[in-house]
Design an enzyme around this catalytic site. Structure first.
Site, PDB file in Angstrom:
ATOM      1  N   ASP A   1       2.135  -2.554  10.328  1.00 22.90           N
ATOM      2  CA  ASP A   1       1.901  -1.415  11.209  1.00 22.90           C
ATOM      3  C   ASP A   1       3.206  -0.913  11.817  1.00 22.90           C
ATOM      4  OD1 ASP A   1      -0.813  -1.624  10.829  1.00 22.90           O
ATOM      5  OD2 ASP A   1      -1.208  -2.621  12.745  1.00 22.90           O
TER       6      ASP A   1
ATOM      7  N   TYR B   1       0.844  -1.193   0.000  1.00 20.27           N
ATOM      8  CA  TYR B   1       0.000   0.000   0.000  1.00 20.27           C
ATOM      9  C   TYR B   1       0.882   1.247   0.000  1.00 20.27           C
ATOM     10  CZ  TYR B   1      -2.824   3.811   1.787  1.00 20.27           C
ATOM     11  OH  TYR B   1      -3.413   5.044   1.967  1.00 20.27           O
TER      12      TYR B   1
END
Length: 312
Positions: A267, A140
């Site tokens: 993350d 992403y």
């Protein structure tokens, strides 16, 4: 008054930006294939074109007479970039380039790009400045960074004007992401249903939460800027996810049960923006603090339950 194409204008941030453009008197063309966007979020004052970015004929028609474009249409769920990396590159890089080419054909002067702090990866310095090394830890972020590089190439080769706004943690009304992966909308829904909140990493992550209307205001500020520019969009203040839960409990008016969801790949542990560049250049600073923003977010979800709680 400007005429602005808003791709992904039926989504979370795009719909908020479109509304604020309309409020100040601009004309807005919302361009969205509604694969993830919701028609209910499109302001009735806007012109809605239901089509994808690969539909060059529809894109050419929609851009006619537009002075600028704001580009929110993208694959944005981080987990999806692990299962479909090629799809993320196709949608976020190739389709973005199709948009730029259509803008060049139409003579549309500027693109404002919805980028992401995910381009930085795991920060080496916090707060994170725009010139921080770029080392995305998932596809992403890599796809967002790749399109930024494309925009840099267009600036050098063709004098194409563009601004990349790298959001940190956006939250606020009208976030109807499905499946829900962002913490605030997931937690607000769970809290309103009386369900436990799933928390990753024990709530030890430090994040920079910026309210969607402050993000939208930044888009309005950069509209019409010449050249190639990049700005972080955040508050400059980090907050532990545990503290976000506490503030949300206050907004909901009750204690919240938390369920440990373990770790989640992709993350970073610390992600806080250095926003000094946009403050210096444009005088932009966020106005809505976390407590007020969560109160307004909870109020929107309560008032629009039919949009997110269908079948329950």
């Amino acid at each position: 008054m400007s005429r602005v194409l808003v791709t992904g204008g039926a989504g979370f941030i795009g719909s908020n930006v479109a509304r604020m453009l309309l409020d100040r008197g601009d004309e807005v063309v919302v361009y969205d294939d509604l694969s993830t966007g919701r028609e209910e979020l499109v302001d009735p004052r806007a012109t809605l074109v239901v089509a994808g970015l690969a539909d060059t004929a529809a894109l050419d028609r929609a851009l006619a007479g537009c002075d600028a474009a704001m580009h929110f249409a993208a694959s944005s769920i981080i987990a999806g970039s692990f299962s479909d990396p090629l799809g993320y590159v196709e949608n976020n890089v190739v389709n973005g380039t199709r948009l730029v080419e259509a803008m060049r054909r139409a003579g549309t002067g500027q693109l404002v790009f919805s980028s992401s702090a995910a381009v930085y990866g795991e920060p080496r310095v916090v707060p994170v400045p725009e010139d921080h090394p770029k080392d995305p830890i998932q596809l992403y972020g890599a796809s967002k960074l790749a399109f930024e590089v494309v925009l840099g190439g267009y600036a050098q080769a063709f004098g194409f004007d563009s601004v990349s706004l790298r959001y940190f943690n956006a939250y606020g009304p009208a976030d109807l992401q499905e499946p829900v992966t962002r913490a605030v909308p997931a937690w607000v829904r769970a809290g309103l249903r009386g369900e436990p909140l799933r928390m990753y990493w024990g709530g030890r992550q430090r994040r920079d939460y910026v309210f969607v209307e402050d993000i939208a205001e930044a888009h309005l500020r950069v509209l019409g800027l010449p050249g190639r520019r990049v700005y972080n969009i955040g508050t400059g203040d980090g907050v532990l996810m545990l503290d976000v839960v506490a503030a949300l409990g206050t907004a909901l008016g009750r204690g919240l049960e938390v369920e440990d969801a373990g770790e989640r790949p992709g993350d970073p542990m610390r992600l806080v923006a250095d926003t000094s560049a946009i403050e210096r250049d444009l005088g932009w600073k966020p106005r809505i603090g976390l407590a007020q923003g969560l109160e307004r977010t909870v109020a929107w979800y309560r008032a629009n339950r039919e949009l997110w709680d269908r079948g329950r």
